[in-house]
Design an enzyme around this catalytic site. Structure first.
Site, PDB file in Angstrom:
ATOM      1  N   GLU A  41      49.694  40.226  36.285  1.00  0.00           N
ATOM      2  CA  GLU A  41      49.880  41.509  36.955  1.00  0.00           C
ATOM      3  C   GLU A  41      51.173  41.465  37.744  1.00  0.00           C
ATOM      4  O   GLU A  41      51.379  40.575  38.573  1.00  0.00           O
ATOM      5  CB  GLU A  41      48.709  41.822  37.893  1.00  0.00           C
ATOM      6  CG  GLU A  41      48.780  43.247  38.419  1.00  0.00           C
ATOM      7  CD  GLU A  41      47.531  43.696  39.159  1.00  0.00           C
ATOM      8  OE1 GLU A  41      46.821  42.831  39.704  1.00  0.00           O
ATOM      9  OE2 GLU A  41      47.280  44.910  39.201  1.00  0.00           O
TER      10      GLU A  41
ATOM     11  N   GLU B 120      36.608  41.041  39.925  1.00  0.00           N
ATOM     12  CA  GLU B 120      37.816  41.302  39.127  1.00  0.00           C
ATOM     13  C   GLU B 120      38.713  40.077  39.213  1.00  0.00           C
ATOM     14  O   GLU B 120      38.921  39.524  40.288  1.00  0.00           O
ATOM     15  CB  GLU B 120      38.547  42.530  39.688  1.00  0.00           C
ATOM     16  CG  GLU B 120      39.946  42.717  39.119  1.00  0.00           C
ATOM     17  CD  GLU B 120      40.691  43.929  39.699  1.00  0.00           C
ATOM     18  OE1 GLU B 120      40.045  44.882  40.181  1.00  0.00           O
ATOM     19  OE2 GLU B 120      41.937  43.897  39.666  1.00  0.00           O
TER      20      GLU B 120
END
Ligand SMILES: *[C@@H]1O[C@H](CO)[C@@H](O)[C@H](O)[C@H]1NC(C)=O
Ligand SMILES: *[C@@H]1O[C@H](CO)[C@@H](O)[C@H](O)[C@H]1NC(C)=O
Ligand SMILES: *[C@@H]1O[C@H](CO)[C@@H](O)[C@H](O)[C@H]1NC(C)=O
Ligand SMILES: *[C@@H]1O[C@H](CO)[C@@H](O)[C@H](O)[C@H]1NC(C)=O
Ligand SMILES: *[C@@H]1O[C@H](CO)[C@@H](O)[C@H](O)[C@H]1NC(C)=O
Ligand SMILES: *[C@@H]1O[C@H](CO)[C@@H](O)[C@H](O)[C@H]1NC(C)=O
Ligand SMILES: *[C@@H]1O[C@H](CO)[C@@H](O)[C@H](O)[C@H]1NC(C)=O
Ligand SMILES: CC(=O)N[C@H]1CO[C@H](CO)[C@@H](O)[C@@H]1O
Length: 395
Positions: free
Chosen positions: A141, A136
Site C-alpha cells: 500500500e 485487515e
C-alpha cells in the site's frame, strides 16, 4: 563445547522445515478465476472517498482494465484513455478472492509493476468478512510518488503491536486500532514507484499464523531461492526468508485471534481519497498542489494520459499456501501433510454481497493445520533453529 557443537549439528541434519503446500495459484489465463469484481463506485474508502468506479468483470474486461498481457501476466489498471468530466469518476478495478484463508496460510505475490502517480492509491491486502471486526492486513500500500511501500494491520480497538519485534522495516504507529493502524514503513530500496519497476519488480510473502502476522519484501535481485525456484504446484520452505520487513507477533497486548478471522485477498486501485488526496500529503509528495489545489480536479478530471499511464499492476502470480509439517532434512518428503480443507462458509460470512459477477455462490474457507499442531510445529522449528544456530556458532 566441540562435542556439544557436534551434537547440535547432528540434530540440525534432521531439522524439520516449515513447509507450505499450494492451495491456489492465480496466474496466467486463469488469474481472474476465483476473484469477485466490486462493480460499484468506491464507497469504501473513508471520506473523502476515492474518485473511482470499480467496474464489474464484464465492463473491466471490455475496457481493458483487467486482462492477461502477452507475457501471460495479469494487468489491473486505472482507465487512462478517457477524458473524465467534472463530477464523474474514473474507472478502475477492485477484486477480492472468493476464498477465505485461515490461520496457517502463506500468501505470495510476484509483481513487475505496482500502480503509482499523483492521486494514485493501490493496495494488495486482506480483510475478514466484516470490516474492521475481522481484521485487515495491508501488504502492499502506497500513494502518489511516495518511494516506499507501507505495511499495516487494522483492527478494532485493543490491539497493540510489539514495538521491539525483529523486523527490517520502521515502526510508524503501534496502535492497530486507530485510524492509520500499526504501520511499518519499508526500509529496503525499490519497494514502490518507478524504482520498484526499474528493479524488475519484486515479491511479497505474508504469513498469517496464530503466532503472528509476518510480511517479507524482496526486490527482484534478492528473492530467496525457495521462491524463485518454486513452481505453481511445489511446496515452499520458508526457512530462507530471513527477517521479515514487518513483524506482528502475538503479544500480551494483542490476542490476534480476537481481532482476525479468515482473510480474503484484495487488489484494488483508488484515486485521491482520505490518504492519497489529503492536501498535506498529496502536495509535498507530488511536488506541488496543482492549479486548483484539489486532488480530484487536478488529476482525475480531464484526459487520462499521461497522468495514469503508470497506474497499473502487472502481476506474475498470486499463490496461497497452507502449513504442512515436514520431517527430516530439507530434501526429505514431509512425514505429515495436512492440506487445507474446503468448506462452504455459512451465509453470515458471505464476503462481498455486491460482487459475484463470476456466478459463483458461497465462499470457501481454506483451513490449515490445527492450532495445536501448529504450536507443536513452531516449538520444534524454534528448537531446531536454535540447534542449528548453536551448531553454526560452536562447531
Ligand atoms: C457500498 O455500495 C454497495 C452497493 O450498493 C452497498 O451494498 C454497500 O452497503 C455500500 N457500502 C457502504 C459502506 O456504504
Ligand atoms: C456491468 O456494468 C455495466 C456498466 O458499467 C452495466 O451496464 C452492466 O449491466 C453490468 N453487468 C453486470 C453483469 O452487472
Ligand atoms: C476534456 O473535456 C473538457 C471538457 O469536458 C474539454 O475542455 C477538454 O478539451 C477535453 N480534453 C480533451 C483532451 O479532449
Ligand atoms: C484470545 O481470543 C480468543 C478468540 O476471541 C479467545 O477464545 C481467547 O480466550 C483469547 N485469549 C486470551 C488469552 O485472552
Ligand atoms: C495508457 O497507459 C499505457 C501504459 O500503461 C500506455 O501504453 C498507453 O499508451 C496509454 N494510453 C493512452 C491513450 O495514452
Ligand atoms: C447458485 O445460486 C443460484 C441461485 O442463487 C442457483 O440457481 C445455483 O444452482 C447455485 N449454484 C450452485 C453451484 O450452488
Ligand atoms: C474452517 O474455518 C472456518 C472459519 O475459521 C470454520 O468456520 C470452519 O468450521 C472450519 N472448517 C473446518 C473443517 O475446520
Ligand atoms: C482442516 C483443518 O485442520 N482445520 C482446522 C483449521 O484450524 C481450526 C482452528 O483455527 C481448526 O479448528 C480446524 O480443525
Amino acid at each position: 563445547m566441540r562435542y556439544l557443537g557436534g551434537f547440535t549439528l547432528l540434530l540440525c541434519y534432521s531439522c524439520p522445515t516449515l513447509a507450505f503446500d499450494v492451495l491456489r495459484d492465480y496466474s496466467g489465463q486463469n488469474f481472474f478465476n476465483g476473484w469477485d469484481f466490486y462493480g460499484y463506485w468506491d464507497n469504501l474508502t473513508l471520506a473523502p472517498t476515492g474518485d473511482v468506479w470499480w467496474l464489474n468483470q464484464s465492463a473491466a474486461t471490455a475496457q481493458n482494465l483487467a486482462y492477461i498481457n502477452s507475457a501471460g501476466n495479469a494487468i489491473i489498471k486505472v482507465d487512462n484513455t478517457t477524458n473524465v468530466t467534472q463530477n464523474d469518476k474514473r474507472n478502475s478495478v477492485r477484486i477480492t478472492t472468493h476464498d477465505l484463508y485461515d490461520y496457517g496460510s502463506l500468501w505470495i505475490i510476484d509483481a513487475l509493476h505496482i500502480p503509482y502517480g499523483c492521486s494514485v492509491w493501490p493496495a494488495f491486502w486482506s480483510k475478514g468478512p466484516l470490516w474492521p471486526n475481522d481484521g485487515e492486513i495491508d501488504i502492499i500500500e502506497s500513494i502518489n510518488l511516495n518511494p516506499n511501500n507501507q505495511m499495516a494491520l487494522h483492527t478494532t480497538a485493543g490491539c497493540l503491536k510489539d514495538g521491539s519485534a525483529a523486523q527490517t522495516g520502521r515502526n510508524a504507529g503501534l496502535d492497530c486500532g486507530t485510524g492509520s493502524g500499526c504501520v511499518v514503513v519499508e526500509n529496503q530500496p525499490n519497494s514502490y514507484e518507478s524504482g520498484f519497476a526499474a528493479a524488475g519488480g519484486g515479491v511479497w510473502a505474508t504469513q498469517f499464523d496464530v503466532t503472528g502476522i509476518y510480511i517479507w519484501f524482496w526486490s527482484r535481485a534478492n528473492i530467496p531461492a525457495s521462491i524463485s525456484q518454486s513452481t505453481s504446484t511445489s511446496s515452499i520452505d520458508i526457512s530462507d526468508f530471513g527477517t521479515p520487513s514487518a513483524s506482528y507477533p502475538v503479544n500480551p497486548q494483542c490476542n490476534l485471534t480476537e481481532f482476525f478471522t479468515s482473510q480474503q485477498l484484495v487488489i484494488d486501485i483508488t484515486l485521491c481519497g482520505d490518504w492519497a488526496g489529503v492536501p498535506a500529503i498529496y502536495g509535498p509528495q507530488c511536488g506541488s498542489m496543482g492549479p486548483t489545489g484539489d486532488c480530484y480536479m487536478d488529476n482525475v478530471v480531464g484526459p487520462g494520459s499521461p497522468k495514469y499511464d503508470n497506474a497499473y499492476f502487472e502481476v506474475r502470480y498470486v499463490r496461497t499456501y497452507t502449513t504442512t509439517v515436514a520431517g527430516g532434512g530439507s530434501s526429505a518428503q514431509p512425514t505429515t501433510t495436512v492440506s487445507g480443507s474446503r468448506t462452504i462458509a455459512s451465509a453470515s460470512t458471505t464476503p462481498n454481497p455486491t460482487a459475484s459477477s463470476d456466478g459463483k455462490n458461497g465462499s470457501t474457507t481454506l483451513n490449515n493445520t490445527s492450532a495445536a499442531a501448529r504450536s507443536v510445529v513452531l516449538y520444534w522449528v524454534f528448537y531446531f533453529a536454535m540447534s542449528c544456530l548453536s551448531a553454526g556458532l560452536l562447531v
